[in-house]
Design a protein around this motif. Structure first.
Motif, PDB file in Angstrom:
ATOM      1  N   ASP A 136       4.352  -0.329   0.754  1.00  0.00           N
ATOM      2  CA  ASP A 136       5.171  -0.436   1.951  1.00  0.00           C
ATOM      3  C   ASP A 136       4.948  -1.807   2.580  1.00  0.00           C
ATOM      4  O   ASP A 136       3.817  -2.307   2.636  1.00  0.00           O
ATOM      5  CB  ASP A 136       4.817   0.650   2.955  1.00  0.00           C
ATOM      6  CG  ASP A 136       5.435   1.995   2.607  1.00  0.00           C
ATOM      7  OD1 ASP A 136       6.346   2.018   1.755  1.00  0.00           O
ATOM      8  OD2 ASP A 136       5.002   3.017   3.165  1.00  0.00           O
ATOM      9  N   LEU A 137       6.032  -2.380   3.061  1.00  0.00           N
ATOM     10  CA  LEU A 137       5.988  -3.696   3.698  1.00  0.00           C
ATOM     11  C   LEU A 137       6.151  -3.510   5.204  1.00  0.00           C
ATOM     12  O   LEU A 137       7.065  -2.816   5.652  1.00  0.00           O
ATOM     13  CB  LEU A 137       7.125  -4.564   3.144  1.00  0.00           C
ATOM     14  CG  LEU A 137       7.155  -6.037   3.537  1.00  0.00           C
ATOM     15  CD1 LEU A 137       6.007  -6.786   2.874  1.00  0.00           C
ATOM     16  CD2 LEU A 137       8.491  -6.668   3.132  1.00  0.00           C
ATOM     17  N   ILE A 138       5.253  -4.118   5.966  1.00  0.00           N
ATOM     18  CA  ILE A 138       5.343  -4.056   7.427  1.00  0.00           C
ATOM     19  C   ILE A 138       5.383  -5.467   7.992  1.00  0.00           C
ATOM     20  O   ILE A 138       4.930  -6.420   7.353  1.00  0.00           O
ATOM     21  CB  ILE A 138       4.173  -3.265   8.045  1.00  0.00           C
ATOM     22  CG1 ILE A 138       2.838  -3.948   7.733  1.00  0.00           C
ATOM     23  CG2 ILE A 138       4.184  -1.818   7.546  1.00  0.00           C
ATOM     24  CD1 ILE A 138       1.627  -3.296   8.432  1.00  0.00           C
ATOM     25  N   ASP A 139       5.958  -5.587   9.194  1.00  0.00           N
ATOM     26  CA  ASP A 139       5.951  -6.906   9.818  1.00  0.00           C
ATOM     27  C   ASP A 139       4.578  -7.148  10.458  1.00  0.00           C
ATOM     28  O   ASP A 139       3.677  -6.296  10.392  1.00  0.00           O
ATOM     29  CB  ASP A 139       7.094  -7.054  10.821  1.00  0.00           C
ATOM     30  CG  ASP A 139       6.980  -6.136  12.029  1.00  0.00           C
ATOM     31  OD1 ASP A 139       5.867  -5.619  12.308  1.00  0.00           O
ATOM     32  OD2 ASP A 139       8.000  -5.940  12.714  1.00  0.00           O
ATOM     33  N   HIS A 140       4.410  -8.312  11.062  1.00  0.00           N
ATOM     34  CA  HIS A 140       3.093  -8.688  11.580  1.00  0.00           C
ATOM     35  C   HIS A 140       2.635  -7.757  12.699  1.00  0.00           C
ATOM     36  O   HIS A 140       1.427  -7.600  12.928  1.00  0.00           O
ATOM     37  CB  HIS A 140       3.120 -10.134  12.067  1.00  0.00           C
ATOM     38  CG  HIS A 140       1.752 -10.695  12.346  1.00  0.00           C
ATOM     39  ND1 HIS A 140       0.832 -10.940  11.358  1.00  0.00           N
ATOM     40  CD2 HIS A 140       1.152 -11.040  13.519  1.00  0.00           C
ATOM     41  CE1 HIS A 140      -0.277 -11.420  11.881  1.00  0.00           C
ATOM     42  NE2 HIS A 140      -0.122 -11.498  13.200  1.00  0.00           N
ATOM     43  N   ASP A 141       3.615  -7.123  13.372  1.00  0.00           N
ATOM     44  CA  ASP A 141       3.269  -6.214  14.473  1.00  0.00           C
ATOM     45  C   ASP A 141       3.073  -4.779  14.007  1.00  0.00           C
ATOM     46  O   ASP A 141       2.827  -3.884  14.828  1.00  0.00           O
ATOM     47  CB  ASP A 141       4.372  -6.253  15.538  1.00  0.00           C
ATOM     48  CG  ASP A 141       4.481  -7.619  16.194  1.00  0.00           C
ATOM     49  OD1 ASP A 141       3.436  -8.265  16.361  1.00  0.00           O
ATOM     50  OD2 ASP A 141       5.605  -8.034  16.520  1.00  0.00           O
ATOM     51  N   GLY A 142       3.213  -4.537  12.692  1.00  0.00           N
ATOM     52  CA  GLY A 142       2.964  -3.202  12.163  1.00  0.00           C
ATOM     53  C   GLY A 142       4.194  -2.332  12.002  1.00  0.00           C
ATOM     54  O   GLY A 142       4.071  -1.160  11.643  1.00  0.00           O
ATOM     55  N   ASN A 143       5.381  -2.865  12.248  1.00  0.00           N
ATOM     56  CA  ASN A 143       6.608  -2.093  12.087  1.00  0.00           C
ATOM     57  C   ASN A 143       7.009  -2.017  10.616  1.00  0.00           C
ATOM     58  O   ASN A 143       6.982  -3.027   9.905  1.00  0.00           O
ATOM     59  CB  ASN A 143       7.747  -2.726  12.892  1.00  0.00           C
ATOM     60  CG  ASN A 143       7.429  -2.793  14.374  1.00  0.00           C
ATOM     61  OD1 ASN A 143       7.187  -1.776  15.012  1.00  0.00           O
ATOM     62  ND2 ASN A 143       7.419  -4.010  14.923  1.00  0.00           N
ATOM     63  N   TRP A 144       7.395  -0.825  10.171  1.00  0.00           N
ATOM     64  CA  TRP A 144       7.803  -0.631   8.775  1.00  0.00           C
ATOM     65  C   TRP A 144       9.085  -1.412   8.496  1.00  0.00           C
ATOM     66  O   TRP A 144      10.034  -1.386   9.296  1.00  0.00           O
ATOM     67  CB  TRP A 144       8.014   0.857   8.502  1.00  0.00           C
ATOM     68  CG  TRP A 144       8.173   1.194   7.036  1.00  0.00           C
ATOM     69  CD1 TRP A 144       7.191   1.543   6.169  1.00  0.00           C
ATOM     70  CD2 TRP A 144       9.397   1.248   6.295  1.00  0.00           C
ATOM     71  NE1 TRP A 144       7.713   1.798   4.915  1.00  0.00           N
ATOM     72  CE2 TRP A 144       9.077   1.628   4.965  1.00  0.00           C
ATOM     73  CE3 TRP A 144      10.723   1.012   6.613  1.00  0.00           C
ATOM     74  CZ2 TRP A 144      10.035   1.774   3.956  1.00  0.00           C
ATOM     75  CZ3 TRP A 144      11.688   1.153   5.612  1.00  0.00           C
ATOM     76  CH2 TRP A 144      11.348   1.527   4.317  1.00  0.00           C
ATOM     77  N   VAL A 145       9.132  -2.115   7.344  1.00  0.00           N
ATOM     78  CA  VAL A 145      10.284  -2.950   7.001  1.00  0.00           C
ATOM     79  C   VAL A 145      10.988  -2.439   5.752  1.00  0.00           C
ATOM     80  O   VAL A 145      12.208  -2.252   5.732  1.00  0.00           O
ATOM     81  CB  VAL A 145       9.849  -4.422   6.802  1.00  0.00           C
ATOM     82  CG1 VAL A 145      11.027  -5.270   6.315  1.00  0.00           C
ATOM     83  CG2 VAL A 145       9.289  -4.996   8.089  1.00  0.00           C
ATOM     84  N   ALA A 146      10.236  -2.213   4.671  1.00  0.00           N
ATOM     85  CA  ALA A 146      10.869  -1.854   3.401  1.00  0.00           C
ATOM     86  C   ALA A 146       9.818  -1.320   2.441  1.00  0.00           C
ATOM     87  O   ALA A 146       8.609  -1.346   2.720  1.00  0.00           O
ATOM     88  CB  ALA A 146      11.584  -3.065   2.797  1.00  0.00           C
ATOM     89  N   ARG A 147      10.279  -0.847   1.280  1.00  0.00           N
ATOM     90  CA  ARG A 147       9.391  -0.314   0.243  1.00  0.00           C
ATOM     91  C   ARG A 147       9.730  -0.997  -1.077  1.00  0.00           C
ATOM     92  O   ARG A 147      10.902  -1.236  -1.392  1.00  0.00           O
ATOM     93  CB  ARG A 147       9.561   1.197   0.133  1.00  0.00           C
ATOM     94  CG  ARG A 147       8.639   1.882  -0.872  1.00  0.00           C
ATOM     95  CD  ARG A 147       8.643   3.385  -0.616  1.00  0.00           C
ATOM     96  NE  ARG A 147       8.041   3.669   0.693  1.00  0.00           N
ATOM     97  CZ  ARG A 147       8.397   4.707   1.471  1.00  0.00           C
ATOM     98  NH1 ARG A 147       9.350   5.536   1.077  1.00  0.00           N
ATOM     99  NH2 ARG A 147       7.794   4.888   2.633  1.00  0.00           N
ATOM    100  N   GLY A 148       8.684  -1.336  -1.831  1.00  0.00           N
ATOM    101  CA  GLY A 148       8.930  -2.030  -3.087  1.00  0.00           C
ATOM    102  C   GLY A 148       7.832  -1.817  -4.099  1.00  0.00           C
ATOM    103  O   GLY A 148       6.976  -0.934  -3.960  1.00  0.00           O
TER     104      GLY A 148
END
Length: 395
Positions: free
Chosen positions: A42-54
């Motif tokens: 899982d990819l999160i932004d610097h603030d911890g918000n979920w962005v995408a899955r890869g």
């Protein structure tokens, strides 16, 4: 399910919020080197918000390829089967399948399966993996393709360049048939062709230009044609078959020229000849010797493989197009192409404008074309809009 989480550096999330599928290592705060190739992350932004899955490949600079932008998306065999089915159905939007023909069935990012290319040549498939992480599901992907398409056999490849970039071993293997070591016959643009699924380029051949080749042939009737960087005659042979006065094909590859000559013989095309030579040197000598043609076709290999090569690529395009214009009389036809994804369409057209200015010639664009419809463009991945084909009259 608990998955590994990779955090992006500050401000690096915006391309992925727009659904771009490539996460390079330099965009990550944690590069994930302790993970295994093929792990779902899982990819999160610097603030911890979920962005995408890869899927991660710790050995590649293209560290993560994204396949899901909703947290409900599960990456695995069911997802691949669904996206393969959707990709195949997408090809039927533009028309029915020609069982003797060839087409691209899966085009990587454009079909939401980054790292997978599938081409069909009649009843056989050429499959190329360009993402090491996808090899984890290779058998499931190949079995679904074979079952769904009824393919006689499949040749699977990972070329040496890809293997080096992905940190994996090169691969070449047959799946479901032991008799694909030779060539496969198919029909394209009214010609009977053969493709070497094992020894040819990419999946064996190039399919993206086939409609451009047919369209360009219509402009060649009665003309003396130079087909520069002709490879196996994709542009030149249809032009010769459809009424060109003569066609001269030039390429650096002796094996490609031999294949082109064999295709000409198989299709009883007699108004075509071939020469081996470097495009820059050959064109320079032709200009100095005062040669003239009624039409020139330029379909060079990719000049820009990375953003660092764009400037040198533009110089190369200027050079060969300037030479081509020098070989054309007023009213001559120029068919000029670029398969460099890093070179935008606007950059390519500006290059042609600059060449015309320097040569004091007017270029009237008759057609501004892209690839065949089975090579769709993912709007979120501009790099998939790579092929430019301009047909112009030179005054």
């Amino acid at each position: 399910m608990i998955r590994p989480v990779l955090r992006l550096k500050p401000g690096r999330q915006f391309p992925f919020l727009s659904r771009h599928p490539w996460v390079h290592a330099h965009a990550l705060a944690d590069e994930g080197r302790n993970l295994n190739c093929g792990d779902v992350v899982d990819l999160i932004d610097h603030d911890g918000n979920w962005v995408a899955r890869g899927v991660i490949n710790p050995q590649s600079r293209l560290r993560v390829r994204l396949y899901g932008y909703d947290q409900s998306t599960e990456i695995g065999p069911d997802l691949w089967r669904d996206r393969l089915d959707r990709a195949i159905a997408r090809r039927r939007i533009s028309g029915p399948m020609n069982p003797e023909g060839a087409e691209r069935l899966v085009f990587s990012e454009s079909d939401l399966i980054s790292g997978l290319i599938v081409d069909r040549y009649a009843d056989c498939l050429g499959v190329q993996f360009t993402a090491g992480g996808l090899l984890k599901w290779k058998d499931e992907i190949l079995e679904h393709l074979k079952t769904t398409l009824g393919a006689r056999g499949i040749v699977v490849r990972v070329d040496e360049k890809t293997a080096k970039h992905e940190g994996i071993d090169p691969l070449e293997a047959s799946h479901g048939s032991d008799d694909l070591t030779g060539t496969v016959e198919y029909v394209q643009n009214g010609l009977r062709l053969t493709v070497d699924l094992s020894g040819g380029q990419k999946t064996g051949g190039y399919l993206d230009q086939r409609i451009n080749q047919e369209i360009a042939a219509g402009y060649m009737r009665g003309r003396r044609v130079l087909d520069m960087c002709c490879y196996q005659g994709g542009f030149g042979l249809p032009a010769a078959a459809k009424g060109a006065a003569s066609v001269l094909g030039v390429d650096t590859s002796a094996s490609a020229l031999a294949a082109a000559a064999q295709t000409a013989q198989q299709n009883s095309i007699e108004n075509v000849t071939f020469e081996q030579g470097d495009c820059f040197d050959w064109l320079k000598d032709a200009v100095e010797n005062g040669q003239q043609f009624d039409a020139v076709i330029l379909d060079p290999p990719r000049f820009a493989g990375s953003r660092h090569q764009v400037d040198s690529a533009m110089r190369a395009y200027r050079r060969i197009n300037a030479s081509a214009i020098d070989l054309l009389p007023p009213g001559g036809i120029l068919v000029t192409c670029s398969c460099s994804g890093r070179v935008s369409r606007s950059d390519f057209l500006n290059m042609l404008m600059d060449v015309g200015r320097r040569r004091r010639r007017d270029l009237v664009m008759l057609e501004n074309r892209g690839p065949a419809p089975d090579h769709p463009v993912a709007i979120s991945c501009p790099e998939s809009d790579y092929l430019k084909c301009v047909i112009a009259e030179v005054q």
